[in-house]
Design a protein around this motif. Structure first.
Motif, PDB file in Angstrom:
ATOM      1  N   VAL A  81       0.861  -1.187   0.000  1.00 56.57           N
ATOM      2  CA  VAL A  81       0.000   0.000   0.000  1.00 56.57           C
ATOM      3  C   VAL A  81       0.897   1.238   0.000  1.00 56.57           C
ATOM      4  O   VAL A  81       1.702   1.433   0.907  1.00 56.57           O
ATOM      5  CB  VAL A  81      -0.912  -0.002   1.244  1.00 56.57           C
ATOM      6  N   ASP A  82       0.775   2.032  -1.083  1.00 51.75           N
ATOM      7  CA  ASP A  82       1.663   3.207  -1.141  1.00 51.75           C
ATOM      8  C   ASP A  82       1.066   4.429  -0.423  1.00 51.75           C
ATOM      9  O   ASP A  82       1.736   5.427  -0.234  1.00 51.75           O
ATOM     10  CB  ASP A  82       2.008   3.545  -2.601  1.00 51.75           C
ATOM     11  N   GLY A  83      -0.210   4.331  -0.020  1.00 49.62           N
ATOM     12  CA  GLY A  83      -0.806   5.446   0.718  1.00 49.62           C
ATOM     13  C   GLY A  83      -1.413   6.499  -0.197  1.00 49.62           C
ATOM     14  O   GLY A  83      -2.300   7.230   0.200  1.00 49.62           O
ATOM     15  N   GLN A  84      -0.909   6.558  -1.440  1.00 45.10           N
ATOM     16  CA  GLN A  84      -1.457   7.529  -2.398  1.00 45.10           C
ATOM     17  C   GLN A  84      -2.747   6.995  -3.013  1.00 45.10           C
ATOM     18  O   GLN A  84      -3.789   7.637  -2.959  1.00 45.10           O
ATOM     19  CB  GLN A  84      -0.437   7.764  -3.526  1.00 45.10           C
ATOM     20  N   LYS A  85      -2.624   5.771  -3.566  1.00 42.91           N
ATOM     21  CA  LYS A  85      -3.769   5.216  -4.290  1.00 42.91           C
ATOM     22  C   LYS A  85      -4.700   4.422  -3.375  1.00 42.91           C
ATOM     23  O   LYS A  85      -5.896   4.345  -3.632  1.00 42.91           O
ATOM     24  CB  LYS A  85      -3.263   4.310  -5.413  1.00 42.91           C
ATOM     25  N   LEU A  86      -4.130   3.792  -2.366  1.00 44.18           N
ATOM     26  CA  LEU A  86      -4.939   2.939  -1.514  1.00 44.18           C
ATOM     27  C   LEU A  86      -5.000   3.471  -0.088  1.00 44.18           C
ATOM     28  O   LEU A  86      -4.006   3.459   0.639  1.00 44.18           O
ATOM     29  CB  LEU A  86      -4.372   1.502  -1.521  1.00 44.18           C
ATOM     30  N   LYS A  87      -6.150   3.986   0.279  1.00 43.74           N
ATOM     31  CA  LYS A  87      -6.391   4.422   1.665  1.00 43.74           C
ATOM     32  C   LYS A  87      -7.871   4.211   1.959  1.00 43.74           C
ATOM     33  O   LYS A  87      -8.671   3.999   1.025  1.00 43.74           O
ATOM     34  CB  LYS A  87      -5.978   5.880   1.851  1.00 43.74           C
ATOM     35  N   THR A  88      -8.247   4.228   3.205  1.00 45.82           N
ATOM     36  CA  THR A  88      -9.652   3.984   3.539  1.00 45.82           C
ATOM     37  C   THR A  88     -10.527   5.057   2.891  1.00 45.82           C
ATOM     38  O   THR A  88     -10.117   6.206   2.741  1.00 45.82           O
ATOM     39  CB  THR A  88      -9.870   3.961   5.069  1.00 45.82           C
ATOM     40  N   GLY A  89     -11.711   4.622   2.485  1.00 45.63           N
ATOM     41  CA  GLY A  89     -12.626   5.535   1.788  1.00 45.63           C
ATOM     42  C   GLY A  89     -13.025   4.946   0.450  1.00 45.63           C
ATOM     43  O   GLY A  89     -12.722   3.783   0.154  1.00 45.63           O
ATOM     44  N   PRO A  90     -13.711   5.732  -0.400  1.00 45.81           N
ATOM     45  CA  PRO A  90     -14.213   5.208  -1.671  1.00 45.81           C
ATOM     46  C   PRO A  90     -13.077   4.757  -2.601  1.00 45.81           C
ATOM     47  O   PRO A  90     -12.024   5.391  -2.614  1.00 45.81           O
ATOM     48  CB  PRO A  90     -14.954   6.405  -2.285  1.00 45.81           C
ATOM     49  N   ALA A  91     -13.322   3.663  -3.318  1.00 44.40           N
ATOM     50  CA  ALA A  91     -12.313   3.138  -4.247  1.00 44.40           C
ATOM     51  C   ALA A  91     -13.010   2.606  -5.486  1.00 44.40           C
ATOM     52  O   ALA A  91     -14.196   2.238  -5.449  1.00 44.40           O
ATOM     53  CB  ALA A  91     -11.519   2.036  -3.570  1.00 44.40           C
ATOM     54  N   GLU A  92     -12.235   2.589  -6.600  1.00 47.47           N
ATOM     55  CA  GLU A  92     -12.786   2.145  -7.880  1.00 47.47           C
ATOM     56  C   GLU A  92     -12.295   0.725  -8.164  1.00 47.47           C
ATOM     57  O   GLU A  92     -11.086   0.490  -8.248  1.00 47.47           O
ATOM     58  CB  GLU A  92     -12.289   3.107  -8.958  1.00 47.47           C
ATOM     59  N   LEU A  93     -13.231  -0.197  -8.310  1.00 46.71           N
ATOM     60  CA  LEU A  93     -12.878  -1.603  -8.547  1.00 46.71           C
ATOM     61  C   LEU A  93     -13.116  -1.949 -10.021  1.00 46.71           C
ATOM     62  O   LEU A  93     -14.227  -1.758 -10.527  1.00 46.71           O
ATOM     63  CB  LEU A  93     -13.745  -2.527  -7.677  1.00 46.71           C
ATOM     64  N   ILE A  94     -12.071  -2.441 -10.685  1.00 49.91           N
ATOM     65  CA  ILE A  94     -12.252  -2.897 -12.070  1.00 49.91           C
ATOM     66  C   ILE A  94     -11.894  -4.380 -12.138  1.00 49.91           C
ATOM     67  O   ILE A  94     -10.785  -4.776 -11.779  1.00 49.91           O
ATOM     68  CB  ILE A  94     -11.386  -2.072 -13.050  1.00 49.91           C
ATOM     69  N   LEU A  95     -12.878  -5.161 -12.564  1.00 52.77           N
ATOM     70  CA  LEU A  95     -12.731  -6.614 -12.603  1.00 52.77           C
ATOM     71  C   LEU A  95     -12.104  -7.060 -13.928  1.00 52.77           C
ATOM     72  O   LEU A  95     -12.432  -6.514 -14.976  1.00 52.77           O
ATOM     73  CB  LEU A  95     -14.128  -7.243 -12.451  1.00 52.77           C
ATOM     74  N   ASP A  96     -11.193  -8.036 -13.868  1.00 51.37           N
ATOM     75  CA  ASP A  96     -10.687  -8.685 -15.092  1.00 51.37           C
ATOM     76  C   ASP A  96     -11.827  -9.589 -15.579  1.00 51.37           C
ATOM     77  O   ASP A  96     -11.974 -10.730 -15.137  1.00 51.37           O
ATOM     78  CB  ASP A  96      -9.426  -9.483 -14.756  1.00 51.37           C
ATOM     79  N   ARG A  97     -12.642  -9.024 -16.505  1.00 45.47           N
ATOM     80  CA  ARG A  97     -13.868  -9.721 -16.912  1.00 45.47           C
ATOM     81  C   ARG A  97     -13.595 -10.936 -17.786  1.00 45.47           C
ATOM     82  O   ARG A  97     -14.359 -11.899 -17.800  1.00 45.47           O
ATOM     83  CB  ARG A  97     -14.816  -8.744 -17.617  1.00 45.47           C
ATOM     84  N   GLY A  98     -12.464 -10.899 -18.515  1.00 50.99           N
ATOM     85  CA  GLY A  98     -12.110 -12.033 -19.376  1.00 50.99           C
ATOM     86  C   GLY A  98     -11.840 -13.283 -18.541  1.00 50.99           C
ATOM     87  O   GLY A  98     -12.361 -14.359 -18.831  1.00 50.99           O
ATOM     88  N   ARG A  99     -11.045 -13.076 -17.493  1.00 51.38           N
ATOM     89  CA  ARG A  99     -10.710 -14.210 -16.620  1.00 51.38           C
ATOM     90  C   ARG A  99     -11.962 -14.720 -15.908  1.00 51.38           C
ATOM     91  O   ARG A  99     -12.203 -15.921 -15.811  1.00 51.38           O
ATOM     92  CB  ARG A  99      -9.665 -13.752 -15.601  1.00 51.38           C
ATOM     93  N   ARG A 100     -12.794 -13.773 -15.412  1.00 55.78           N
ATOM     94  CA  ARG A 100     -14.017 -14.168 -14.713  1.00 55.78           C
ATOM     95  C   ARG A 100     -14.936 -14.951 -15.645  1.00 55.78           C
ATOM     96  O   ARG A 100     -15.488 -15.991 -15.288  1.00 55.78           O
ATOM     97  CB  ARG A 100     -14.727 -12.930 -14.175  1.00 55.78           C
ATOM     98  N   ARG A 101     -15.085 -14.438 -16.880  1.00 58.08           N
ATOM     99  CA  ARG A 101     -15.986 -15.093 -17.830  1.00 58.08           C
ATOM    100  C   ARG A 101     -15.508 -16.513 -18.109  1.00 58.08           C
ATOM    101  O   ARG A 101     -16.306 -17.454 -18.160  1.00 58.08           O
ATOM    102  CB  ARG A 101     -16.031 -14.275 -19.125  1.00 58.08           C
ATOM    103  N   ASP A 102     -14.185 -16.656 -18.272  1.00 57.26           N
ATOM    104  CA  ASP A 102     -13.596 -17.969 -18.533  1.00 57.26           C
ATOM    105  C   ASP A 102     -13.916 -18.934 -17.386  1.00 57.26           C
ATOM    106  O   ASP A 102     -14.320 -20.072 -17.610  1.00 57.26           O
ATOM    107  CB  ASP A 102     -12.077 -17.795 -18.698  1.00 57.26           C
ATOM    108  N   PHE A 103     -13.755 -18.468 -16.154  1.00 56.32           N
ATOM    109  CA  PHE A 103     -14.060 -19.316 -14.993  1.00 56.32           C
ATOM    110  C   PHE A 103     -15.558 -19.626 -14.908  1.00 56.32           C
ATOM    111  O   PHE A 103     -15.962 -20.757 -14.637  1.00 56.32           O
ATOM    112  CB  PHE A 103     -13.610 -18.635 -13.692  1.00 56.32           C
TER     113      PHE A 103
END
Ligand SMILES: [Zn+2]
Length: 405
Positions: free
Chosen positions: A75-97
């Motif tokens: 955790v570098d503290g810049q991008k990841l800290k408590t509060g709202p966050a943007e989640l992007i799923l690897d949809r190709g891998r999920r779809r394959d599974f």
């Protein structure tokens, strides 16, 4: 607080917004706890999802004691800290599974129905090096059965049956004709129904209809711990596999000048020809070796004599032959005389000592001079071989051997 399991919703193309509640050390890495997540944690034979949180790659997702850990390198503290966050799923891998997981239910249900064999365990591999497998409790599944199963699965895919998720309390689970025993101690049991085909308790992600599977191919079945391990691929992996196979088949087809559908028979014909040629070549090599052996012995005056060279030592270094050929010449010569033969290959810097007389031990004659000239090797009383690192050492070794015993 329990993380809301948004990974059961259909994956969206827009980023998912959740709150990072907590950041904890996790081995040498960091784990994020969120109020909601689209990342499926590894479980039920299905791998954990991948993707990014605020642009930082998610390395793994694990569930322990009801908590979902999003494992990050740090955790570098810049991008990841408590509060709202943007989640992007690897949809190709999920779809394959998702496709393979749904395909697995359909395959297990079909094998149970057609061959009476229940699936004991399953594994969803993430690439062709680790294929998807199910272990089925039967000692044998014939090719005919597997083909019939594959066809029945293809029918169910084309018929596009809905996949229905039933969330039921444990006391109602017996309402469903389940293919396997439901987990104990759960408040809610997820029953996955492939309409008209299969009911199975499962926590994984599944397609909405069987049509999404596209295609299922059984790659093979092998004996495994008293059961049968069936490997399979589905969805896009079938397409990718088909492309590779087609490309290979076309290469073979062009090389053999036979249609693609006849490459198997074409290769068999080629292999038969190769075997015949090998046999012919071997006979010719043996014949050539015999001629060279005869010439060598004739020149040394060891051929067609009554004593056949008993007590003599013949050394020869072949400039143009590799050690394999030298050994053939040696074996041929051994059959023609009783002398000790020390034959070397200039090319390979190797030698062999041979003698046909059983009472003779050639080791005292060869071992000491070999070691004196930095050679390495060993052997028994009638066959000894060694090698040198320079041509000079080999020459000096051969020169140092006395011509009589
Ligand atoms: Zn499942």
């Amino acid at each position: 607080m329990e993380t809301r399991k948004a990974y059961y919703d259909p994956p969206s193309t827009v980023p998912f917004i959740a709150n990072i509640l907590e950041i904890r050390p996790y081995n040498d890495m960091a784990a994020l706890i969120l109020d909601a997540t689209v990342f499926y944690p590894e479980g039920g034979g299905q791998g954990g999802d991948r993707g990014t949180i605020n642009g930082v790659p998610v390395l793994d997702v694990q569930e322990k004691d009801g908590e979902i850990f999003h494992i990050m390198a740090g955790v570098d503290g810049q991008k990841l800290k408590t509060g709202p966050a943007e989640l992007i799923l690897d949809r190709g891998r999920r779809r394959d599974f998702t496709v393979h997981h749904t395909a697995q239910h359909l395959l297990s249900g079909t094998i149970l129905r057609m061959a009476g064999a229940p699936t004991v365990s399953m594994h969803l591999g993430d690439d062709t090096a680790h294929p998807c497998t199910i272990d089925v409790d039967t000692r044998e599944l014939t090719t005919e059965t597997l083909t019939a199963v594959e066809d029945a699965v293809a029918d169910a895919i084309e018929e596009n049956h809905p996949v229905i998720i039933h969330l039921c309390p444990p006391e109602r689970v017996e309402d469903f004709p389940l293919r396997k025993v439901p987990p104990k101690g759960e408040e809610v049991i997820r029953v996955v129904e492939i309409q008209g085909n299969d009911f199975s308790p499962c926590c994984g992600t599944h397609a909405a209809t069987t049509g999404e599977i596209g295609m299922l191919r059984i790659l093979g079945a092998e004996k495994y711990k008293g059961m049968t391990r069936v490997s399979f691929i589905a969805g896009r992996r079938v397409l990718r596999d088909s492309r590779v196979l087609r490309r290979n088949a076309e290469t073979v087809s062009r090389a053999l000048s036979v249609p693609v559908a006849e490459t198997g028979a074409g290769v068999s014909v080629l292999m038969e020809k190769a075997t015949q040629l090998e046999r012919k070549l071997k006979a010719l090599e043996e014949d050539a070796a015999l001629r060279r052996a005869e010439a060598l012995l004739r020149e040394a005056g060891l051929l067609d004599t009554s004593a056949a060279g008993e007590g003599r030592v013949l050394t020869e270094c072949f400039a143009d032959a590799d050690m394999e050929e030298v050994l053939r010449i040696g074996r041929a010569a051994q059959g023609l005389c009783a002398a000790v033969l020390v034959l070397a290959s200039q090319r390979d810097l190797k030698f062999a000592g041979l003698c046909a007389v059983k009472s003779v031990d050639i080791r005292p004659l060869l071992k000491e001079p070999m070691e004196k000239h930095s050679g390495k090797g060993g052997g028994g009383p009638s066959f000894f071989q060694g090698r040198f690192s320079t041509a000079e050492d080999l020459a000096a070794f051969l020169k140092s051997i006395p011509q009589t015993r």
